[in-house]
Scaffold this active site. Structure first.
Site, short mmCIF file in Angstrom:
data_model
loop_
_atom_site.label_atom_id
_atom_site.label_comp_id
_atom_site.label_asym_id
_atom_site.label_seq_id
_atom_site.Cartn_x
_atom_site.Cartn_y
_atom_site.Cartn_z
CG HIS A 160 -5.54 3.29 -8.99
ND1 HIS A 160 -5.47 4.08 -7.77
CD2 HIS A 160 -6.29 4.08 -9.63
CE1 HIS A 160 -6.34 5.01 -7.70
NE2 HIS A 160 -7.01 5.13 -8.85
CG HIS A 168 -1.66 1.19 1.19
ND1 HIS A 168 -3.04 1.37 0.96
CD2 HIS A 168 -1.55 2.61 1.79
CE1 HIS A 168 -3.61 2.56 1.01
NE2 HIS A 168 -2.76 3.16 1.46
P1 AMP Z 1 -9.08 7.35 -9.48
O1 AMP Z 1 -10.20 8.14 -9.78
O2 AMP Z 1 -7.83 7.31 -10.26
O3 AMP Z 1 -8.79 7.25 -8.02
O4 AMP Z 1 -9.76 6.05 -9.91
C1 AMP Z 1 -10.39 5.11 -8.95
C2 AMP Z 1 -11.01 3.94 -10.00
O5 AMP Z 1 -11.48 2.87 -9.11
C3 AMP Z 1 -12.52 4.36 -10.51
O6 AMP Z 1 -12.21 4.31 -12.10
C4 AMP Z 1 -13.40 3.59 -9.77
O7 AMP Z 1 -14.31 3.19 -10.79
C5 AMP Z 1 -12.46 2.51 -9.56
N1 AMP Z 1 -13.10 1.33 -8.24
C6 AMP Z 1 -13.39 1.96 -7.21
N2 AMP Z 1 -13.91 0.77 -6.37
C7 AMP Z 1 -13.55 -0.19 -7.17
C8 AMP Z 1 -13.95 -1.84 -6.94
N3 AMP Z 1 -14.48 -2.11 -5.87
N4 AMP Z 1 -13.54 -2.66 -8.19
C9 AMP Z 1 -12.98 -2.18 -9.13
N5 AMP Z 1 -12.60 -0.74 -9.45
C10 AMP Z 1 -13.11 -0.02 -8.18
ZN ZN Z 2 -4.48 -0.12 0.02
#
Ligand code: AMP
Ligand code: ZN
Length: 114
Positions: A100, A46
């Protein structure tokens, strides 16, 4: 991190559609896809964002990027083209504070990003 949603995906406390996993990283489908292919790639360790990645952890970044390239090939978007996005901190729109990479493809992208 107990309260981190992506750590919960890593620990399998939350289910996700996993595309690839090894000892250092995991890749899974975004729950709210913004393109026909929308996969998130994360380190198992993390870190909130790129801002917190220390020098001695830099190898995980290249590992994830090269795996994104392989997945793009498997998903048949490598030659058409794809975009890798790494939102970092508030003004980028980063919502999940576990670093990510977004792998996006399967449609024409526009520039500049919103
Ligand atoms: P960011 O705006 O770069 O932080 O992107 C976060 C991403 O995580 C978004 O595209 C969300 O749709 C995705 N996301 C959030 N929760 C989940 C989940 N449980 N499984 C898969 N994707 C997720
Ligand atoms: Zn984490």
């Amino acid at each position: 991190m107990e309260e981190c949603i992506f750590c919960k995906i890593i620990s399998k406390d939350i289910t996700a559609s996993i595309v690839y996993e090894d000892e250092r990283m995991i890749a899974f489908s975004d729950i709210n896809p913004q393109a026909p292919v929308h996969i998130l790639l994360i380190p198992k360790e993390h870190f909130p964002s790129l801002n917190e990645i220390p020098e001695d952890k830099k190898d995980i970044l290249s590992h994830i990027l090269l795996k994104a390239k392989e997945i793009a090939r498997e998903k048949e978007i490598a030659d058409r083209g794809y975009r890798i996005v790494l939102n970092t901190a508030r003004e980028s729109g980063q919502e999940v504070l576990h670093i990510h990479f977004h792998l996006l493809g399967g449609r024409q992208m526009s520039w500049p990003p919103g």
